[in-house]
Design a protein around this motif. Structure first.
Motif, PDB file in Angstrom:
ATOM      1  N   LYS A 254      -6.158  -5.809   6.677  1.00 44.77           N
ATOM      2  CA  LYS A 254      -6.195  -4.789   5.633  1.00 44.77           C
ATOM      3  C   LYS A 254      -6.923  -3.529   6.109  1.00 44.77           C
ATOM      4  O   LYS A 254      -6.548  -2.408   5.725  1.00 44.77           O
ATOM      5  CB  LYS A 254      -6.837  -5.359   4.368  1.00 44.77           C
ATOM      6  N   LYS A 255      -7.928  -3.692   6.926  1.00 49.52           N
ATOM      7  CA  LYS A 255      -8.615  -2.529   7.472  1.00 49.52           C
ATOM      8  C   LYS A 255      -7.684  -1.695   8.334  1.00 49.52           C
ATOM      9  O   LYS A 255      -7.730  -0.457   8.322  1.00 49.52           O
ATOM     10  CB  LYS A 255      -9.830  -2.973   8.287  1.00 49.52           C
ATOM     11  N   LYS A 256      -6.802  -2.352   9.060  1.00 53.71           N
ATOM     12  CA  LYS A 256      -5.899  -1.655   9.971  1.00 53.71           C
ATOM     13  C   LYS A 256      -4.671  -1.094   9.250  1.00 53.71           C
ATOM     14  O   LYS A 256      -4.207   0.008   9.562  1.00 53.71           O
ATOM     15  CB  LYS A 256      -5.447  -2.604  11.088  1.00 53.71           C
ATOM     16  N   TYR A 257      -4.141  -1.844   8.270  1.00 51.45           N
ATOM     17  CA  TYR A 257      -2.859  -1.464   7.680  1.00 51.45           C
ATOM     18  C   TYR A 257      -2.923  -1.041   6.217  1.00 51.45           C
ATOM     19  O   TYR A 257      -1.914  -0.572   5.681  1.00 51.45           O
ATOM     20  CB  TYR A 257      -1.871  -2.621   7.840  1.00 51.45           C
ATOM     21  N   GLY A 258      -4.078  -1.219   5.569  1.00 56.79           N
ATOM     22  CA  GLY A 258      -4.213  -0.787   4.180  1.00 56.79           C
ATOM     23  C   GLY A 258      -4.591  -1.932   3.256  1.00 56.79           C
ATOM     24  O   GLY A 258      -4.122  -3.058   3.428  1.00 56.79           O
ATOM     25  N   ASP A 259      -5.425  -1.644   2.274  1.00 54.01           N
ATOM     26  CA  ASP A 259      -5.922  -2.669   1.359  1.00 54.01           C
ATOM     27  C   ASP A 259      -4.820  -3.340   0.553  1.00 54.01           C
ATOM     28  O   ASP A 259      -4.971  -4.484   0.108  1.00 54.01           O
ATOM     29  CB  ASP A 259      -6.949  -2.064   0.401  1.00 54.01           C
ATOM     30  N   ASP A 260      -3.708  -2.644   0.332  1.00 53.27           N
ATOM     31  CA  ASP A 260      -2.639  -3.212  -0.490  1.00 53.27           C
ATOM     32  C   ASP A 260      -1.572  -3.915   0.340  1.00 53.27           C
ATOM     33  O   ASP A 260      -0.552  -4.341  -0.199  1.00 53.27           O
ATOM     34  CB  ASP A 260      -1.998  -2.126  -1.357  1.00 53.27           C
ATOM     35  N   GLU A 261      -1.814  -4.057   1.638  1.00 59.12           N
ATOM     36  CA  GLU A 261      -0.856  -4.738   2.501  1.00 59.12           C
ATOM     37  C   GLU A 261      -1.245  -6.208   2.646  1.00 59.12           C
ATOM     38  O   GLU A 261      -2.280  -6.526   3.231  1.00 59.12           O
ATOM     39  CB  GLU A 261      -0.800  -4.082   3.883  1.00 59.12           C
ATOM     40  N   PRO A 262      -0.440  -7.121   2.121  1.00 53.26           N
ATOM     41  CA  PRO A 262      -0.799  -8.540   2.200  1.00 53.26           C
ATOM     42  C   PRO A 262      -0.467  -9.134   3.568  1.00 53.26           C
ATOM     43  O   PRO A 262       0.426  -8.669   4.275  1.00 53.26           O
ATOM     44  CB  PRO A 262       0.078  -9.178   1.115  1.00 53.26           C
ATOM     45  N   THR A 263      -1.192 -10.159   3.925  1.00 46.16           N
ATOM     46  CA  THR A 263      -0.814 -10.970   5.081  1.00 46.16           C
ATOM     47  C   THR A 263       0.229 -11.988   4.627  1.00 46.16           C
ATOM     48  O   THR A 263       0.525 -12.108   3.435  1.00 46.16           O
ATOM     49  CB  THR A 263      -2.033 -11.694   5.670  1.00 46.16           C
ATOM     50  N   ASN A 264       0.780 -12.733   5.571  1.00 49.20           N
ATOM     51  CA  ASN A 264       1.741 -13.780   5.228  1.00 49.20           C
ATOM     52  C   ASN A 264       1.866 -14.732   6.406  1.00 49.20           C
ATOM     53  O   ASN A 264       1.265 -14.520   7.467  1.00 49.20           O
ATOM     54  CB  ASN A 264       3.102 -13.182   4.846  1.00 49.20           C
ATOM     55  N   MET A 265       2.667 -15.778   6.242  1.00 43.46           N
ATOM     56  CA  MET A 265       2.765 -16.803   7.276  1.00 43.46           C
ATOM     57  C   MET A 265       3.363 -16.269   8.573  1.00 43.46           C
ATOM     58  O   MET A 265       3.012 -16.736   9.660  1.00 43.46           O
ATOM     59  CB  MET A 265       3.591 -17.988   6.784  1.00 43.46           C
TER      60      MET A 265
END
Length: 351
Positions: A254-265
Motif C-alpha cells: 500500500k505504501k508503494k501503490y496506494g492505500d486503496d490498492e488491495p493485495t490478493n493471492m
C-alpha cells in the motif's frame, strides 16, 4: 486480464525493490526486463523467446491464464529457461522448467466443493470463460461434486471478452434452474460483469452465492464492495490474514501503490516467488536453471500466507487452503482454513 495481471507485476516489482534495498544479491541488483503482452496469447510465446534469446534472460516471472502458460511452456523447455508461474491453475501438468507457486486443485477445489455442499446444497451451476483453465477446472469440480452426491444442473462458457449484457441470458437460466451455488471460473474484466449482472438480477448471494477460485480482493474492488458481499472464494491467501509477515507485505504494498490498492493471492504468490528466487540465487550465485533449480526445490519461505515450501516431487508449492466470504469492506472473512500447508498434489493422486 489487466485487472489481475497488473497486481502480479506489482507483487514482483515490490519484492525486487525489497531485495535491492537490502543490497541486492551478492552485491548486485536485480534488474527486471519487462514486456506487456496486453492479454494477447500470441505475444506471450514471442516475448518469452525474445527474453531468452535476445535479452539473455534465463528466469521468467509471469503469466496469469493457463493459455499464456501453455504458450510459454514449449519456449522455456526448448531453450532451458525457468518460468515462475504465480497463478492457481487446473493441475495435471509437470515441467522441470516451471516453478508453480499458485494453488493446484487439491489445495482449493476439493475444500471449496465440500464447503459448498455442506453450507448451501448439492445443486451446482457452472459458468466459465471459454479457455483451458475453466473447462479443466469444471471437469475436476464436477467429479468432486458427484463424488459427494451432488449434481451439476447447468454449464455455460462465455468469451474472455464478454461484456455485461452477455450475462443477462445466463442470469435468466440460473433463475429458472435455481441451483444452490454457482461455481465461477470467469476471469478478468468479465468477472466484474458476472457479479454485477447477478446483483442486477436480484439473486441472493446469502442463499445462492457465486463461488470462485479466481475472484480476489482486486476484482471485488472493481465490481463494488456491495456487489461482491457474501460471495465465496477459495485461495491460499487473503489480505486480512493476521500475521507479521502479512502485515509487512500489506503495508509495503500500500505504501508503494496506494492505500486503496488491495493485495490478493496472485500478487502474494508473485511476491514470495521472487524472494525464493533471490535466496536461491544468493546461495548458488548462478542464473543457470540447472544449477539454481536444485536449490529452489525443497526450499521454505515465510510468505504472507504463512510458511510455504517448494515441493521437490512436483515443482509445485505446498500452500495453505482457505475459504473466505466477501464482506462489505471488500475483504474476505475466513470460514475455513487448513491447519498447515497442504502438500501439492497436481495430479490428484490422493483424492
Amino acid at each position: 486480464m489487466a485487472v489481475i495481471e497488473e497486481t502480479q507485476r506489482r507483487g514482483t516489482l515490490l519484492a525486487i525493490e525489497e531485495v535491492n534495498e537490502r543490497g541486492g544479491v551478492n552485491g548486485r541488483e536485480i534488474v527486471p526486463v519487462f514486456y506487456d503482452p496486453a492479454s494477447e496469447l500470441s505475444s506471450f510465446g514471442r516475448y518469452a523467446k525474445q527474453l531468452l534469446i535476445a535479452d539473455d534472460v534465463t528466469m521468467i516471472f509471469g503469466c496469469y491464464t493457463s493459455s499464456s502458460r501453455k504458450a510459454v511452456l514449449p519456449v522455456v523447455e526448448r531453450l532451458n529457461g525457468l518460468l515462475w508461474y504465480p497463478t492457481l491453475y487446473e493441475g495435471f501438468e509437470f515441467s522441470p522448467n516451471v516453478i508453480y507457486t499458485g494453488a493446484a486443485p487439491n489445495q482449493n477445489s476439493v475444500a471449496l466443493c465440500q464447503h459448498l455442499i455442506k453450507s448451501y446444497g448439492r445443486r451446482f451451476y457452472f459458468i466459465g470463460s471459454d479457455y483451458i483453465y475453466p473447462h479443466e477446472s469444471n471437469r475436476i469440480m464436477r467429479e468432486a461434486i458427484q463424488k459427494h452426491g451432488g449434481d451439476v444442473v447447468g454449464e455455460t462458457y462465455l468469451s474472455l471478452h464478454a461484456r455485461r449484457r452477455d450475462f443477462l441470458p445466463v442470469m435468466r437460466e440460473i433463475r429458472e434452474l435455481q441451483p444452490d451455488a454457482i461455481f465461477s471460473t470467469v476471469v478478468g474484466d468479465a468477472t466484474i460483469y458476472l457479479y454485477q449482472s447477478f446483483a442486477d438480477a436480484n439473486l441472493n448471494p446469502k442463499t445462492t452465492p457465486i463461488a470462485s477460485l479466481t475472484t480476489t480482493e482486486t476484482e471485488i474492488r472493481a465490481m463494488g464492495f456491495d456487489v461482491g458481499e457474501h460471495h465465496i472464494t477459495a485461495a491460499p491467501y487473503f489480505q486480512n490474514l493476521e500475521s507479521d509477515s502479512n502485515r509487512i507485505f500489506v503495508n509495503s504494498y500500500k505504501k508503494k501503490y496506494g492505500d486503496d490498492e488491495p493485495t490478493n493471492m496472485c500478487a502474494e504468490a508473485a511476491y514470495f516467488q521472487m524472494h525464493i528466487f533471490a535466496k536461491a540465487l544468493e546461495a548458488t550465485n548462478s542464473m543457470d536453471p540447472d544449477i539454481l533449480r536444485p536449490m529452489v526445490l525443497g526450499s521454505n519461505f515465510d510468505a504472507p500466507q504463512g510458511r510455504i515450501s517448494i515441493n521437490p516431487l512436483s515443482n509445485h508449492t505446498d500452500l495453505w487452503t482457505r475459504i473466505g466470504r466477501a464482506n462489505r469492506l471488500g475483504q474476505f472473512d475466513l470460514v475455513h482454513q487448513s491447519f498447515a500447508p497442504v502438500q501439492a498434489d497436481p495430479f490428484l493422486t490422493a483424492y
